[in-house]
Design an enzyme around this catalytic site. Structure first.
Site, PDB file in Angstrom:
ATOM      1  N   ILE A 126       0.846  -1.202   0.000  1.00 50.56           N
ATOM      2  CA  ILE A 126       0.000   0.000   0.000  1.00 50.56           C
ATOM      3  C   ILE A 126       0.881   1.251   0.000  1.00 50.56           C
ATOM      4  CG2 ILE A 126      -1.961  -1.104   1.149  1.00 50.56           C
ATOM      5  CD1 ILE A 126      -1.131   0.506   3.716  1.00 50.56           C
ATOM      6  N   ASP A 127       2.149   1.128   0.425  1.00 53.10           N
ATOM      7  CA  ASP A 127       3.014   2.310   0.598  1.00 53.10           C
ATOM      8  C   ASP A 127       3.504   2.905  -0.722  1.00 53.10           C
ATOM      9  OD1 ASP A 127       2.762   1.687   3.293  1.00 53.10           O
ATOM     10  OD2 ASP A 127       4.633   0.552   3.336  1.00 53.10           O
ATOM     11  N   ARG A 162     -14.414  21.898  13.846  1.00 50.99           N
ATOM     12  CA  ARG A 162     -13.235  21.288  14.456  1.00 50.99           C
ATOM     13  C   ARG A 162     -12.091  21.114  13.461  1.00 50.99           C
ATOM     14  NH1 ARG A 162     -16.252  16.313  17.536  1.00 50.99           N
ATOM     15  NH2 ARG A 162     -16.830  17.479  19.406  1.00 50.99           N
ATOM     16  N   GLY A 170       2.050   4.372   5.376  1.00 49.95           N
ATOM     17  CA  GLY A 170       2.959   4.742   4.292  1.00 49.95           C
ATOM     18  C   GLY A 170       4.413   4.479   4.626  1.00 49.95           C
ATOM     19  N   GLU A 222       2.337   8.545   8.988  1.00 56.71           N
ATOM     20  CA  GLU A 222       2.790   7.959  10.263  1.00 56.71           C
ATOM     21  C   GLU A 222       4.262   8.244  10.579  1.00 56.71           C
ATOM     22  OE1 GLU A 222       2.203   3.720   9.988  1.00 56.71           O
ATOM     23  OE2 GLU A 222       3.394   3.548   8.158  1.00 56.71           O
ATOM     24  N   ARG A 267      -9.613  16.875  16.933  1.00 58.08           N
ATOM     25  CA  ARG A 267      -9.809  15.435  17.138  1.00 58.08           C
ATOM     26  C   ARG A 267      -8.903  14.670  16.199  1.00 58.08           C
ATOM     27  NH1 ARG A 267     -12.296  17.334  20.816  1.00 58.08           N
ATOM     28  NH2 ARG A 267     -14.455  16.877  21.447  1.00 58.08           N
ATOM     29  N   ARG A 276      -5.472  -1.282   4.697  1.00 54.39           N
ATOM     30  CA  ARG A 276      -4.921  -2.452   4.013  1.00 54.39           C
ATOM     31  C   ARG A 276      -5.978  -3.495   3.702  1.00 54.39           C
ATOM     32  NH1 ARG A 276       0.465  -3.805   7.332  1.00 54.39           N
ATOM     33  NH2 ARG A 276      -0.452  -5.854   7.549  1.00 54.39           N
TER      34      ARG A 276
HETATM   35  O1  F6P Z   1       4.113  -1.683   4.559  1.00 56.10           O
HETATM   36  C1  F6P Z   1       2.736  -1.656   4.748  1.00 56.10           C
HETATM   37  C2  F6P Z   1       2.416  -1.160   6.131  1.00 56.10           C
HETATM   38  O2  F6P Z   1       1.015  -1.182   6.284  1.00 56.10           O
HETATM   39  C3  F6P Z   1       2.980   0.207   6.485  1.00 56.10           C
HETATM   40  O3  F6P Z   1       2.229   1.257   5.919  1.00 56.10           O
HETATM   41  C4  F6P Z   1       2.959   0.143   7.989  1.00 56.10           C
HETATM   42  O4  F6P Z   1       3.904   1.008   8.571  1.00 56.10           O
HETATM   43  C5  F6P Z   1       3.336  -1.290   8.249  1.00 56.10           C
HETATM   44  O5  F6P Z   1       2.974  -2.014   7.098  1.00 56.10           O
HETATM   45  C6  F6P Z   1       2.657  -1.930   9.434  1.00 56.10           C
HETATM   46  O6  F6P Z   1       3.201  -3.201   9.586  1.00 56.10           O
HETATM   47  P1  F6P Z   1       2.635  -4.382  10.482  1.00 56.10           P
HETATM   48  O7  F6P Z   1       1.572  -5.075   9.707  1.00 56.10           O
HETATM   49  O8  F6P Z   1       3.802  -5.278  10.689  1.00 56.10           O
HETATM   50  O9  F6P Z   1       2.122  -3.769  11.745  1.00 56.10           O
END
Ligand code: F6P
Length: 343
Positions: A126-127, A162, A170, A222, A267, A276
């Site tokens: 997804i990244d 808000r 990502g 993130e 918020r 995902r």
């Molecule tokens: O690489 C895909 C991803 O969903 C990232 O966006 C996220 O930081 C990571 O995997 C989370 O990984 P896990 O499933 O190991 O918690």
């Protein structure tokens, strides 16, 4: 002839479409496809299943992976390699298709380059952070989910006047944040590629209120970091947010600071694994299917050490060595587009 396929790393929409494409093309040639369960772990533990044409009926629209996955990556120690080689021979594999992100494809590159395992890669995540391909599958679905979430969050933001902070995934790149932010009409988008100044974010939000726009949407990736000139996280907070491979929490910390500095009710929504899950978009189904068919052709042609890729509108193969080793950072042009709509 018998070939294998495994899905490794985080799951994403489109994995089943890729599996189906490989099985269907191989079946037409009378070639068996062995599904290796749970990513690389299945090759280590010798856990497999024969993927018949019947087994892949109805899986095209399904999220996740029928093979299971894991974050296990084969280490370089002799014991691990020995077991992989032994199982490879027992299974009589002529080649293996590895569907993975940067980590799993790096392992594939090493096993091919250093130990001559006959492998072909398919990029998924997804990244969208894998080099060598314009897009990975899974990304389009994640962006659609983020866009839908931002659309929905607008209701409460507008009604309650808000600020809504939306934290998206990502990993170390801002592809999901920027694309989701542009599509959802976010007022601020914060990405890892551009460390942000809290003072600028607060100015933009306060400015909007003065101009009569009493609500705002802030999308934060993130792994977005505050600029070193304006760090507002304690060391403890930073350590909890930016953990290796377990990112998350910047949204919460940012929302608290925005409320403190601007006085605006704020918020936070962390979209998390929702991004995902579920059925892949048409774009991801088609991309995954085209990748699956190309990967099978590469196996048939003995094009080992390659990865399927989208370049413009064409599906091509690129060497795995070109695709892994560094991350594909957010395109500057895309970031500039998002930036036009800040404030
Ligand atoms: O690489 C895909 C991803 O969903 C990232 O966006 C996220 O930081 C990571 O995997 C989370 O990984 P896990 O499933 O190991 O918690």
């Amino acid at each position: 002839m018998r070939i294998g396929i495994l899905t490794a790393g985080g799951d994403c929409p489109g994995l089943n479409a890729a599996i189906r494409a490989v099985v269907r093309s191989a079946d037409d040639d009378g070639i068996d496809v062995l599904g290796i369960r749970n990513g690389w772990l299945g090759l280590y533990d010798n856990e497999t299943e024969l993927l018949t044409r019947d087994r892949v009926v109805g899986i095209l629209p399904r999220g996740g992976t029928i093979l299971g996955t894991s974050r296990f990556n084969p280490s370089k120690d002799e014991q691990c390699l020995g077991r992989l080689k032994e199982n490879w021979e027992t299974l009589k594999l002529a080649g293996l298709i590895v569907v993975g992100g940067e980590g799993s494809l790096s392992a594939a590159r090493d096993l091919w380059r250093d130990h001559q395992f006959q492998l072909v890669g398919i990029p998924k995540t997804i990244d969208n952070d894998v080099c060598g391909t314009d897009y990975t599958f899974g990304f389009d679905t994640a962006v659609s989910i983020v866009t839908d979430a931002i659309d929905r969050l607008h209701s409460t933001a507008e009604s309650h006047h808000r600020v809504m902070v939306v934290e998206v995934m990502g990993r170390h790149t801002g592809w999901i944040a920027a694309h989701g932010g542009i599509a959802g009409g976010a007022d601020v988008v914060l990405v890892p590629e551009h460390p942000f100044r809290l003072s600028r974010v607060c100015d933009l939000l306060s400015q909007r209120v003065k101009q009569g726009r009493a609500f705002s949407i802030v999308v934060v990736a993130e792994d977005a970091h505050p600029h070193p000139d304006e760090v507002f996280l304690t060391e403890e907070q930073a350590n909890a947010i930016y953990r290796h491979n377990r990112l998350g929490g910047i949204g919460e910390a940012l929302a608290a600071e925005i409320e403190r500095c601007t006085g605006l009710q704020t918020r936070v929504t962390k979209l998390g694994y929702v991004q995902r899950g579920g059925s892949p978009t048409a774009f991801d189904r088609i991309l995954a299917t085209r990748f699956g068919i190309k990967a099978y052709e590469m196996v048939k042609a003995g094009e080992w050490g390659g990865m399927t890729a989208l370049r413009g509108t064409r599906i091509v193969s690129v060497p795995l060595t070109e695709a892994v080793g560094s991350l594909k950072r957010l395109d500057e042009e895309v970031y500039r587009v998002a930036e036009v709509f800040f404030g």
